[in-house]
Design a protein around this motif. Structure first.
Motif, PDB file in Angstrom:
ATOM      1  N   GLY A 208      14.537  22.915  39.284  1.00 31.60           N
ATOM      2  CA  GLY A 208      13.591  23.631  40.132  1.00 31.60           C
ATOM      3  C   GLY A 208      13.563  25.127  39.937  1.00 31.60           C
ATOM      4  N   VAL A 209      14.601  25.719  39.315  1.00 33.63           N
ATOM      5  CA  VAL A 209      14.545  27.163  39.073  1.00 33.63           C
ATOM      6  C   VAL A 209      13.521  27.450  37.979  1.00 33.63           C
ATOM      7  CG1 VAL A 209      16.967  27.461  39.731  1.00 33.63           C
ATOM      8  CG2 VAL A 209      16.362  27.253  37.314  1.00 33.63           C
ATOM      9  N   TRP A 210      13.051  28.654  37.965  1.00 39.47           N
ATOM     10  CA  TRP A 210      12.059  29.062  36.974  1.00 39.47           C
ATOM     11  C   TRP A 210      12.741  29.886  35.882  1.00 39.47           C
ATOM     12  CZ3 TRP A 210       6.709  27.939  37.334  1.00 39.47           C
ATOM     13  CH2 TRP A 210       6.351  27.216  38.490  1.00 39.47           C
ATOM     14  N   GLU A 211      12.168  29.801  34.698  1.00 40.94           N
ATOM     15  CA  GLU A 211      12.757  30.521  33.558  1.00 40.94           C
ATOM     16  C   GLU A 211      12.855  32.013  33.850  1.00 40.94           C
ATOM     17  OE1 GLU A 211      10.953  27.430  30.174  1.00 40.94           O
ATOM     18  OE2 GLU A 211       9.922  29.317  30.653  1.00 40.94           O
ATOM     19  N   TYR A 212      11.841  32.581  34.495  1.00 45.16           N
ATOM     20  CA  TYR A 212      11.881  34.026  34.772  1.00 45.16           C
ATOM     21  C   TYR A 212      12.937  34.382  35.805  1.00 45.16           C
ATOM     22  CZ  TYR A 212       8.706  32.664  38.612  1.00 45.16           C
ATOM     23  OH  TYR A 212       8.145  32.056  39.700  1.00 45.16           O
ATOM     24  N   GLU A 213      13.289  33.440  36.682  1.00 45.39           N
ATOM     25  CA  GLU A 213      14.376  33.703  37.622  1.00 45.39           C
ATOM     26  C   GLU A 213      15.711  33.815  36.888  1.00 45.39           C
ATOM     27  OE1 GLU A 213      13.454  31.723  41.833  1.00 45.39           O
ATOM     28  OE2 GLU A 213      13.484  30.238  40.225  1.00 45.39           O
ATOM     29  N   ILE A 214      15.882  32.999  35.864  1.00 44.73           N
ATOM     30  CA  ILE A 214      17.094  33.082  35.047  1.00 44.73           C
ATOM     31  C   ILE A 214      17.115  34.406  34.296  1.00 44.73           C
ATOM     32  CG2 ILE A 214      18.381  32.018  33.163  1.00 44.73           C
ATOM     33  CD1 ILE A 214      16.994  29.351  33.919  1.00 44.73           C
ATOM     34  N   GLU A 215      15.964  34.823  33.778  1.00 42.88           N
ATOM     35  CA  GLU A 215      15.859  36.112  33.091  1.00 42.88           C
ATOM     36  C   GLU A 215      16.287  37.251  34.022  1.00 42.88           C
ATOM     37  OE1 GLU A 215      12.440  38.847  30.853  1.00 42.88           O
ATOM     38  OE2 GLU A 215      12.048  36.717  31.280  1.00 42.88           O
ATOM     39  N   ALA A 216      15.886  37.146  35.287  1.00 42.19           N
ATOM     40  CA  ALA A 216      16.242  38.187  36.263  1.00 42.19           C
ATOM     41  C   ALA A 216      17.747  38.226  36.508  1.00 42.19           C
ATOM     42  CB  ALA A 216      15.497  37.945  37.579  1.00 42.19           C
ATOM     43  N   GLU A 217      18.386  37.065  36.558  1.00 41.40           N
ATOM     44  CA  GLU A 217      19.839  37.019  36.734  1.00 41.40           C
ATOM     45  C   GLU A 217      20.539  37.710  35.564  1.00 41.40           C
ATOM     46  OE1 GLU A 217      21.664  35.589  39.400  1.00 41.40           O
ATOM     47  OE2 GLU A 217      19.667  35.645  40.298  1.00 41.40           O
ATOM     48  N   LEU A 218      20.045  37.473  34.373  1.00 35.39           N
ATOM     49  CA  LEU A 218      20.657  38.054  33.180  1.00 35.39           C
ATOM     50  C   LEU A 218      20.514  39.578  33.162  1.00 35.39           C
ATOM     51  CD1 LEU A 218      19.424  35.378  30.645  1.00 35.39           C
ATOM     52  CD2 LEU A 218      21.825  35.930  31.048  1.00 35.39           C
ATOM     53  N   ALA A 237      13.984  28.966  27.201  1.00 36.89           N
ATOM     54  CA  ALA A 237      13.019  27.923  26.860  1.00 36.89           C
ATOM     55  C   ALA A 237      13.492  26.562  27.360  1.00 36.89           C
ATOM     56  CB  ALA A 237      12.804  27.890  25.348  1.00 36.89           C
ATOM     57  N   SER A 238      12.886  26.084  28.433  1.00 38.27           N
ATOM     58  CA  SER A 238      13.262  24.777  28.964  1.00 38.27           C
ATOM     59  C   SER A 238      12.383  23.685  28.364  1.00 38.27           C
ATOM     60  CB  SER A 238      13.127  24.772  30.491  1.00 38.27           C
ATOM     61  OG  SER A 238      11.788  25.011  30.886  1.00 38.27           O
ATOM     62  N   GLY A 239      12.953  22.472  28.274  1.00 39.00           N
ATOM     63  CA  GLY A 239      12.201  21.322  27.775  1.00 39.00           C
ATOM     64  C   GLY A 239      11.634  21.558  26.391  1.00 39.00           C
ATOM     65  N   ASN A 240      10.378  21.217  26.215  1.00 38.33           N
ATOM     66  CA  ASN A 240       9.743  21.329  24.902  1.00 38.33           C
ATOM     67  C   ASN A 240       9.465  22.767  24.489  1.00 38.33           C
ATOM     68  OD1 ASN A 240       9.097  19.626  22.740  1.00 38.33           O
ATOM     69  ND2 ASN A 240       7.759  18.354  24.008  1.00 38.33           N
ATOM     70  N   ASN A 241       9.590  23.708  25.423  1.00 40.68           N
ATOM     71  CA  ASN A 241       9.428  25.120  25.049  1.00 40.68           C
ATOM     72  C   ASN A 241      10.438  25.522  23.981  1.00 40.68           C
ATOM     73  OD1 ASN A 241       7.420  25.430  27.002  1.00 40.68           O
ATOM     74  ND2 ASN A 241       8.888  26.036  28.586  1.00 40.68           N
ATOM     75  N   ALA A 242      11.576  24.830  23.941  1.00 47.52           N
ATOM     76  CA  ALA A 242      12.622  25.157  22.971  1.00 47.52           C
ATOM     77  C   ALA A 242      12.169  24.907  21.538  1.00 47.52           C
ATOM     78  CB  ALA A 242      13.879  24.347  23.264  1.00 47.52           C
ATOM     79  N   ASN A 243      11.115  24.127  21.358  1.00 47.95           N
ATOM     80  CA  ASN A 243      10.622  23.835  20.014  1.00 47.95           C
ATOM     81  C   ASN A 243       9.626  24.877  19.511  1.00 47.95           C
ATOM     82  OD1 ASN A 243      12.070  21.320  19.509  1.00 47.95           O
ATOM     83  ND2 ASN A 243      10.893  20.538  21.235  1.00 47.95           N
ATOM     84  N   VAL A 244       9.393  25.904  20.326  1.00 53.44           N
ATOM     85  CA  VAL A 244       8.659  27.094  19.883  1.00 53.44           C
ATOM     86  C   VAL A 244       9.711  28.155  19.601  1.00 53.44           C
ATOM     87  CG1 VAL A 244       6.923  28.818  20.480  1.00 53.44           C
ATOM     88  CG2 VAL A 244       6.704  26.461  21.343  1.00 53.44           C
ATOM     89  N   LEU A 245       9.921  28.489  18.345  1.00 54.39           N
ATOM     90  CA  LEU A 245      11.094  29.289  17.973  1.00 54.39           C
ATOM     91  C   LEU A 245      11.130  30.649  18.653  1.00 54.39           C
ATOM     92  CD1 LEU A 245      11.487  28.468  14.166  1.00 54.39           C
ATOM     93  CD2 LEU A 245      12.634  27.423  16.132  1.00 54.39           C
ATOM     94  N   HIS A 246       9.983  31.258  18.865  1.00 52.31           N
ATOM     95  CA  HIS A 246       9.943  32.568  19.507  1.00 52.31           C
ATOM     96  C   HIS A 246       9.182  32.489  20.828  1.00 52.31           C
ATOM     97  CE1 HIS A 246      10.857  33.895  15.271  1.00 52.31           C
ATOM     98  NE2 HIS A 246      11.778  34.514  15.970  1.00 52.31           N
ATOM     99  N   TYR A 247       9.535  31.516  21.622  1.00 53.71           N
ATOM    100  CA  TYR A 247       8.960  31.376  22.963  1.00 53.71           C
ATOM    101  C   TYR A 247       9.523  32.478  23.854  1.00 53.71           C
ATOM    102  CZ  TYR A 247       8.381  29.495  27.704  1.00 53.71           C
ATOM    103  OH  TYR A 247       8.083  29.330  29.027  1.00 53.71           O
ATOM    104  N   VAL A 248       8.640  33.345  24.383  1.00 55.77           N
ATOM    105  CA  VAL A 248       9.114  34.468  25.192  1.00 55.77           C
ATOM    106  C   VAL A 248       8.386  34.578  26.529  1.00 55.77           C
ATOM    107  CG1 VAL A 248       9.906  35.844  23.216  1.00 55.77           C
ATOM    108  CG2 VAL A 248       7.526  36.065  24.012  1.00 55.77           C
ATOM    109  N   GLU A 249       7.515  33.602  26.853  1.00 54.66           N
ATOM    110  CA  GLU A 249       6.786  33.696  28.120  1.00 54.66           C
ATOM    111  C   GLU A 249       7.730  33.547  29.316  1.00 54.66           C
ATOM    112  OE1 GLU A 249       5.800  32.026  25.523  1.00 54.66           O
ATOM    113  OE2 GLU A 249       3.831  32.857  25.035  1.00 54.66           O
ATOM    114  N   ASN A 250       8.697  32.644  29.210  1.00 55.65           N
ATOM    115  CA  ASN A 250       9.700  32.443  30.265  1.00 55.65           C
ATOM    116  C   ASN A 250       9.042  32.264  31.635  1.00 55.65           C
ATOM    117  OD1 ASN A 250      11.436  32.959  28.139  1.00 55.65           O
ATOM    118  ND2 ASN A 250      11.934  35.033  28.802  1.00 55.65           N
ATOM    119  N   ASN A 251       8.023  31.402  31.700  1.00 56.38           N
ATOM    120  CA  ASN A 251       7.250  31.269  32.941  1.00 56.38           C
ATOM    121  C   ASN A 251       7.144  29.836  33.449  1.00 56.38           C
ATOM    122  OD1 ASN A 251       5.472  30.123  31.122  1.00 56.38           O
ATOM    123  ND2 ASN A 251       3.852  31.641  31.390  1.00 56.38           N
TER     124      ASN A 251
END
Length: 430
Positions: A208-218, A237-251
């Motif tokens: 349930g957490v969002w990728e951008y929330e993790i970014e904020a913790e970091l 990059a959660s789930g299939n986002n990990a298969n985009v090598l430079h996935y940076v949206e984190n949303n």
């Protein structure tokens, strides 16, 4: 700056090493970066040109370094120019380097205000025969913007066309690739800050957490430990986002049963770290996820052991490819027919592991280093194999930063950061 003052002996040594490789009777010029505009009166945060920082430690805009080891005037063999500060600047922009502070930072005794540059430079040009200009010749470089260094070089060669020209970059490529013990300590600090950030998110991640929330913790953990922030644009990059090598949206929201691929790291004092880890959102890997994870970890360990003095980067990657092929066969992702019929220019394993395994790291994430030359002790490389399986909805990459040793196993600057699958699960479920 957020970081502690660096021992000026590092920069004194770096200048001495650079000067020893210059042609006789030559003068080298190094400029700070520009502050780049965004729009209206907005600018991007200042990032110092790595070369002038490497040679002087000066982390301030509008600075110029001149090196002329053969100058008959001993006061002009090393000259640093900085912008003159005053009370108005101190109020509106904050404190800038005084001449005394510039000396303390760099170890350079001859410091002038920038307004004196043309006058002092003219005197120096009357003594020298060759200019060393500082071009960017990194193998990944693709620069469309005209930099401050470019503009200065254009002006210099137009004003003094009778001088010969040489390049600083080949010297810097070799010097910057081999790290001084002080540099290794700074990189270790960057890795230690990265560790704190990663351990923080192990406690934070849940379905349930969002990728951008993790970014904020970091970013919280990085800045509170004297880092400017991320060493590069973070990948969460959660789930299939990990298969985009430079996935940076984190949303995207992190879902139960998925994995999260992290490619995140802190900088410290302009020195970079570079970490990849993959963790389960729910705190437990499935059997399949763990099998793939352990395969990637095995390749990483084998690749790390290959980083020895004398190793050639291109040959190293071929050997890593052989190890990865073996693991993909065990996982059932490849079969013998795939390997037997593969294109040597694009081996079968590239379907699941399409990027390189290692690159130099230091002041830049993809740091200087001449990859056709043998590896040397105290070079620092990432080791970052991965397996990406879009059909199964996940990708895994693991990465550490390691120092080539004169003898024995490379030293892992990230050796304290959890990586074993069982340890990750234990920490997430304690």
């Amino acid at each position: 700056m957020k970081y502690h003052l660096i021992d000026s002996q590092l920069f004194i040594k770096n200048r001495k090493n650079f000067a020893s490789q210059m042609k006789s009777n030559s003068l080298a010029v190094f400029n700070s970066n520009d502050i780049y505009p965004i729009g209206a009166d907005s600018t991007m945060p200042f990032e110092q040109h790595r070369d002038i920082f490497y040679l002087s430690g000066v982390d301030q805009e509008e600075s110029v370094l001149l090196l002329f080891p053969d100058c008959p005037n001993p006061d002009l063999r090393e000259v640093l120019f900085v912008t003159e500060t005053n009370d108005h600047i101190a109020v509106w922009e904050g404190e800038k380097l005084t001449k005394e502070a510039a000396f303390k930072t760099s170890g350079i005794t001859t410091v002038y205000w920038l307004q004196d540059l043309e006058k002092i430079l003219f005197e120096m040009t009357t003594y020298c025969d060759t200019f060393y200009i500082n071009t960017n010749e990194h193998y990944r470089a693709s620069v469309e913007t005209e930099t401050r260094e470019n503009r200065f070089t254009k002006w210099l060669l137009a004003k003094y066309p009778a001088h010969a020209v040489a390049k600083s970059n080949p010297i810097l490529q070799r010097l910057r690739a081999v790290k001084d013990p002080i540099e290794l300590d700074l990189m270790q600090q960057a890795c230690n800050i990265t560790e704190k950030g990663f351990r923080r998110v192990l406690d934070f991640v849940k379905p349930g957490v969002w990728e951008y929330e993790i970014e904020a913790e970091l970013i919280h953990e990085f800045i509170r430990n004297r880092s400017k922030g991320f060493a590069y644009t973070p990948i969460i990059a959660s789930g299939n986002n990990a298969n985009v090598l430079h996935y940076v949206e984190n949303n995207q929201q992190c879902k139960e049963g998925d994995l999260i691929l992290f490619d995140i790291a802190a900088e410290y004092a302009n020195y970079k770290s570079d970490l990849s880890r993959t963790i389960p959102v729910s705190g437990r890997f499935t059997d399949r996820q763990k099998a793939v994870y352990n395969a990637v970890n095995h390749v990483k360990k084998e690749a790390t052991n290959m980083l020895l003095p004398g190793t050639i980067w291109k040959e190293y990657h071929k050997e890593v490819g052989n190890v990865m092929t073996s693991e993909l066969l065990k996982l059932g992702l490849l079969d013998k027919a795939d390997v037997q019929s593969e294109d040597p220019k694009w081996p079968a394993y590239k379907k699941y592991f399409m990027h390189g395994t290692s690159h130099n790291i230091g002041l830049d994430t993809h740091d200087y280093g001449l990859l056709h030359e043998p590896m040397k002790a105290n070079m620092v490389f990432t080791v970052e194999p991965g397996i990406y399986i879009p059909k199964e909805g996940f990708g895994i990459r693991l990465e550490d930063d390691v120092v080539v040793q004169e003898k024995g196993t490379p030293f892992n600057l990230m050796g304290n950061i959890p990586i074993e699958a069982d340890e990750i699960e234990e920490l997430m479920n304690r």
